[in-house]
Design an enzyme around this catalytic site. Structure first.
Site, short mmCIF file in Angstrom:
data_model
loop_
_atom_site.label_atom_id
_atom_site.label_comp_id
_atom_site.label_asym_id
_atom_site.label_seq_id
_atom_site.Cartn_x
_atom_site.Cartn_y
_atom_site.Cartn_z
N GLY B 279 46.37 38.62 38.21
CA GLY B 279 45.07 38.52 38.89
C GLY B 279 45.22 37.86 40.24
O GLY B 279 44.79 38.36 41.25
N ALA B 550 44.90 24.80 32.47
CA ALA B 550 45.87 24.18 31.54
C ALA B 550 45.45 22.75 31.24
O ALA B 550 45.45 22.31 30.09
CB ALA B 550 47.27 24.21 32.14
N GLU B 766 49.13 27.44 41.50
CA GLU B 766 48.88 27.72 42.92
C GLU B 766 49.91 27.01 43.80
O GLU B 766 50.25 27.47 44.88
CB GLU B 766 47.47 27.23 43.32
CG GLU B 766 46.39 27.62 42.34
CD GLU B 766 45.51 28.76 42.83
OE1 GLU B 766 45.89 29.42 43.81
OE2 GLU B 766 44.45 28.98 42.21
#
Lengths: 330, 799
Positions: B279, B550, B766
């Site tokens: 994604g 997470a 990220e």
């Protein structure tokens, strides 16, 4: 995608008869045809699968030549021991093309008939103007983004680059294409491809009812000492920005160039032989300086656009490096 | 326990960790006790090894590699129809007429939708306005064309082939209007963003007085997410209940947006997303084609499957916006920053807003007394750009960390030393302490593993054969975002444990780390734990994005398990059939899958969790856990599930929480040819506590590979006349392939940061990409002496 009829040709005669009919396309590996059908660039009424034709998938090597059947897969030709040994530039041009998956599917005959990556040619929905697709409709690329377009052999009607690698190597080494139709004929690869002129839709010498049945590469000393250099941003699976197939034959002194072979890809509307460089090298010492000097004018006559001047800058360097690599100069 | 941990490291990871050991305490850390993990007992034999911080393989890995994992569009329904979208071919103007006759007459066609034969769809609430949508645009509601490649029609047919064929027959005539094609167009309306402005001190004055100054413009092009799994969905109505199989990073948000599009009650909408095939920000919210599938399925009374073609994904939703930053660094001769002045902007849709905040890192990284940074938007005729891995931080770090390299070169100071001289001991923007900042350790560990001390600082000083060699480095950071969420654990009398949450595993390893969390908290073996995710029927969770999930879900699962343990001790102490009946529940604990005395030396029996449930006649034990503030009510919990409004800032609680990184790269440049090949990459990361080193490494490596592609290849090309994307396919939009990717070493230098999150982790996914492009561009400069400030660094810029 337009609905189409599908059939499988069982014999060469059947395939030729089909190929003569308008609206028919022959299907081999399908990596170009199916792609273009999905885009709507190709809209055949009938697709004739020629992969079952007997005898076209073999490689034969004798003292004079390598003969490659039209249905030989790119992947198998690339690793064929005799081709690797006797025609390194041909092997390299194959395995540096496309991706592993495509090479496993694509055939040599189909590879020679692959069509340009010109974005305007490929985008049927947005661009009605494409003289290659719709003769006389104009050229959307001319005023568009032409980073990947040709600097040689273009015309007012078309500047789409020939996308191939194998064809570049074949042109450099005077290979011939065996065409079978009502008669069987051999055409030099360099004559097979046509520059666009006013008829960019006519990309080669195939006539209705004809198909490519084989490629023949004469075995020469230059071919055996050859190299294919493909320059692009990504290390794999990308079309050439500039490529060069080169071969070098030295005199018995081991230092003087007897003959040179050189053709470039990524720069022309057809694979672009560079005879000027070949001649300039004859009789010259095989040194980096001499090779670079001979290649200095490789881009002479090029007509770059605002977006692809780098191709003209690169060509002499790529040509020189390919020649040096062919002659074993690191 | 050390042994158990070591066994889990594969050889390559182990060698790398050992190579970096003097500077990187990764192995040592792996032995620390996490809170809530089973503590050491007297009877060592029964001691279960902690599972968190162990690199166990991905739980769903076998399903994925064998094709058994069913992705969104792999749920065929009875009577299912197929939809194909049609997109505009002009950049602006309006649709003058539509000829749908041939399309409607084509075999198998059930419906054709355009603005004339419409589907009623409402505009969704954008995330910035308290909703979840990433674009306001809704197809078929008017004749306006806002960008080239806008959805203008859809064909629904019995088969995909029929729909595809008919889509080619649907004809539009446009009245093309004046278009603003790119952000350099003087017609591009500039709109300052006060919320993205930062100012302290007197930056302009300080810059004028600065003894040294580097100033340049840095540009990044349009970049696209291009996940392998195309955007496609299946919508099925049963009565007034809608089920949507949609590859989603956030089923709660998807549900909200779908509910708004359709004007249908949210509780009647069920979104399922157990697996996502990539994604990278593009599946945070559903895009407009999903609205078409859902509304068409409602109108036609049959399930509809609708998948964008690869080409359509380039304009069916937006990638990263093109950006420009004009950045000036002022400094003393010793390399102390005295001022930063920055002016940046990104393109956005002509009637919509997307922010690619180019000063996200600029205001965070260094101690600078004077700073002025402004960010603006420039509206052009494009699909609204959206999120792509580390939106904001990514281009921001590219400019800042390249500029720092320029300054280092100007002042002849080592790039790491320059960064250390400008060490920010606290958050320079908000003037509050960091939770943790092990960036020094990252610099040191990365430098050591890379061999940075052997670098000759002079550009063009290193070569081998015909290749120039360049070594470059850059720092990076990503904030710790925290939107609260909840999870449920279900303990069954047959010994199974289920963990439930609606949070999506987008390939990052959520299934695995939640199982590890529950295994540690309950002392139950991993293989007995089943994790169910990505379904709106499950407990509420925020988006899997911004590297937050997470931490949120391990916290919620841990708390749910603690709650379950409390109930188990009560049950053991009070149930008449329990062997521990009559015990003081406060002296019992759950350990190694058993309920028994808290003090291992106390005599007395123990009972397995599953036996206790059986003995007590319980068919299951259910416990919830969440990371919400105690005061949060249902409204806030729903909002966290469906909007961005509950996301805690990284500065929440008076401490500034960020992950940190240092990237080191070696490139080889063939100057004849202009080709850049990355030969080595080392990334050192402070992501706090790493729940699973194998999966975290996978995220970091993925980010570094993506950064490599961004640095060298990726660029959306548009036609300057009509804004058409010219390379909307994976052959011409060039991302890194295997042959481009060298050996990549990753090093964790993080330590548990319990001020940041419940179980001590910080951002991972990220972070991997931030700074990579700068490190590569710095390495290219070191190799060649050429500074390329506009990505990507393609060969035409170097020959």
């Amino acid at each position: 995608m337009k609905p189409f009829a599908y059939m499988r040709a069982q014999s060469l005669e059947e395939a030729m008869a089909s190929a003569a009919e308008p609206g028919t396309r022959l299907l081999a590996g399908g990596t170009t045809l199916v792609d273009l059908m999905k885009l709507g660039v190709e809209q055949p009424a009938r697709v004739v699968d020629m992969t079952a034709l007997p005898g076209l998938d073999t490689v034969h090597v004798d003292g004079q030549r390598i003969r490659l059947g039209a249905l030989v897969r790119m992947a198998s030709a690339a690793v064929h021991v005799d081709i690797v040994r006797l025609a390194p530039a041909v092997s390299q041009s194959l395995w540096r093309a496309a991706s592993a998956q495509l090479r496993n599917m694509a055939t040599l005959g189909g590879n020679l008939l692959q069509r340009t990556r010109c974005a305007y040619f490929r985008d049927v929905q947005a661009y009605a103007e494409c003289n290659k697709r719709a003769p006389g409709s104009g050229c959307a690329a001319r005023q568009g983004i032409t980073r990947n377009h040709a600097i040689f052999g273009a015309s007012a009607s078309c500047l789409a680059t020939h996308p191939g690698d194998l064809a570049v190597a074949l042109v450099a080494f005077d290979a011939r294409i065996e065409i079978t139709g009502r008669e069987r004929r051999l055409v030099a690869v360099r004559d097979f491809f046509r520059i666009p002129g006013d008829t960019p839709q006519a990309e080669n010498q195939l006539r209705p009812g004809e198909l490519i049945t084989a490629v023949e590469i004469p075995l020469t000393a230059g071919l055996q000492r050859s190299h294919y250099l493909k320059v692009r941003d990504r290390s794999s699976y990308e079309f050439a920005v500039v490529s060069a197939a080169a071969g070098i034959v030295l005199e018995e002194d081991g230092r003087t160039v007897r003959t040179a072979h050189l053709a470039a890809g990524g720069v022309g509307t057809v694979p672009w032989r560079l005879p000027g460089v070949e001649q300039a090298l004859m009789g010259r010492p095989f040194t980096e300086a001499a090779v670079r000097a001979a290649c200095a004018d490789a881009s002479a006559g090029a007509e770059p656009t605002a977006h692809n001047r780098h191709k003209a800058v690169l060509l002499p360097r790529v040509a020189a490096r390919a020649l040096m690599a062919a002659g074993g100069m690191a | 326990m050390k042994q158990a941990n070591d066994v889990q490291w594969d050889r390559r990871e182990l060698l790398k960790a050992l190579a970096a050991l003097p500077a990187a305490p990764a192995l040592a850390q792996a032995q620390q006790q996490p809170p809530g993990a089973a503590a050491a007992g007297a009877d060592g034999a029964a001691l279960p090894a902690p599972m968190l911080e162990v690199g166990v393989p991905r739980k769903e890995g076998v399903l994925k590699v064998t094709g058994a994992a069913r992705y969104a569009t792999e749920h065929p329904q009875k009577g299912m129809l197929f939809g194909v979208m049609v997109q505009s071919t002009v950049a602006a103007g309006s649709i003058e007429s539509v000829d749908a006759g041939d399309a409607l007459a084509a075999p198998g066609v059930v419906a054709v939708y355009t603005h004339l034969q419409g589907l009623q769809l409402r505009a969704p609430q954008p995330y910035a306005a308290g909703g979840a949508a990433t674009e306001k645009f809704v197809p078929f509601q008017d004749a306006l064309v806002r960008f080239n490649g806008q959805h203008v029609g859809a064909v629904i047919a019995q088969t995909l082939e029929q729909a595809t064929h008919a889509a080619g027959l649907l004809r539009f005539v446009y009245a093309a209007g004046p278009a603003v094609i790119g952000m350099d167009d003087p017609q591009a309306r500039q709109q300052p963003l006060p919320t993205a402005t930062a100012q302290w001190g007197d930056a302009v004055g300080a810059m004028a007085r600065a003894p040294h100054c580097v100033k340049a413009a840095y540009r990044t092009p349009r970049e696209y997410n291009v996940p392998m799994e195309l955007h496609g969905c299946i919508a099925q109505w049963q009565g007034d209940e809608l089920t949507v199989w949609e590859p989603s990073q956030w089923v709660g948000g998807a549900r909200r947006v779908i509910s708004e599009w359709l004007d249908h009650p949210i509780e009647k909408i069920h979104v399922v997303s157990p697996y996502v095939g990539g994604g990278f920000g593009s599946k945070v919210a559903p895009h407009p084609h999903v609205a078409v599938a859902c509304a068409a399925a409602r109108q036609l009374g049959r399930p509809v499957k609708l998948t964008l073609t690869r080409q359509q994904t380039f304009t069916g939703y937006g990638g990263r916006a093109a950006t420009e930053q004009q950045l000036a660094l002022g400094a003393t001769a010793e390399g102390r920053l005295t001022a930063i002045v920055q002016e940046g902007w990104n393109e956005t849709a002509i009637d919509d807003i997307n922010v690619e905040k180019c000063n996200a890192v600029t205001t965070t990284m260094y101690a600078v007394p004077h700073l002025s940074s402004r960010h603006s938007l420039r509206a052009v005729h494009t699909v609204n750009p959206s999120w792509l891995r580390a939106p904001g931080e990514n281009p921001s770090a590219f400019a800042l960390e390249t500029a720092m390299d320029e300054l280092a070169h100007r002042l002849q100071i080592d790039p790491i030393e320059l960064r250390l001289r400008n060490w920010a001991g606290q958050d320079p923007h908000h003037r509050i302490p960091w939770t943790t900042r092990r960036l020094r350790e990252a610099y040191a560990a990365g430098a050591q593993a890379f061999g940075w001390s052997h670098r000759n600082p002079q550009p063009r000083s290193m070569h081998q054969g015909r290749e120039l060699i360049g070594w470059g480095m850059a720092g990076g950071t990503y904030p710790v975002r925290r939107t609260p969420g909840e999870a449920r654990v279900v303990l069954w009398p047959d010994g199974r444990v289920e963990v439930h949450s609606s949070g999506a595993d987008i390939g990052t390893g959520t299934y695995t780390i939640l199982a590890q969390t529950a295994a540690d908290a309950l002392g139950v073996p991993l293989e007995r734990i089943q994790v169910l995710l990505g379904d709106t029927a499950l407990p509420r969770a925020p988006l899997a994005g911004g590297s937050q999930l997470a931490n949120v879900l391990t916290g919620a699962v841990h708390k749910a398990c603690m709650r379950a343990c409390e109930e188990l001790t009560l049950l053991a102490a009070r149930h008449p059939a329990s062997p521990l009946r009559g015990a003081d529940p406060s002296r019992l604990r759950v350990h190694a899958g058993m309920v028994g005395p808290a003090d291992a030396n106390t005599p007395g029996g123990r009972v397995r969790i599953d036996s206790l449930l059986s003995l007590a006649g319980r068919d299951r034990l259910v416990a919830m856990g969440d990371t919400f503030p105690a005061a949060a009510g249902e409204k806030e919990k729903d909002a966290a599930d469906q909007t961005f409004t509950q996301m805690q800032l990284p500065t929440a609680g008076g401490l500034s929480a960020h992950s940190w990184s240092a990237q080191f790269v070696e490139v080889r440049v063939d100057e004849d040819l202009g080709t850049v090949r990355v030969r080595r990459m080392v990334g050192a990361f402070d992501s706090g506590r790493v729940y699973n080193p194998r999966l975290a490494r996978s995220q970091w490596v993925g980010g570094m590979v993506m950064g490599l592609g961004q640095a060298l290849f990726e660029e959306g090309l548009t036609d300057p006349r009509d804004g058409r994307v010219l390379n909307a396919n994976l052959a011409d939009y060039v991302v890194a392939v295997n042959a481009d990717v060298p050996e990549i070493m990753t090093i964790s230098v993080g330590q548990p940061d319990y001020a940041a999150t419940v179980l001590g982790g910080k951002a991972v996914g990220e972070l991997g990409i931030v700074g990579v492009a700068a490190a590569i561009s710095n390495a290219v400069f070191h190799a060649t002496g050429k500074r390329v400030r506009e990505l990507p660094i393609t060969l035409d810029k170097l020959v």
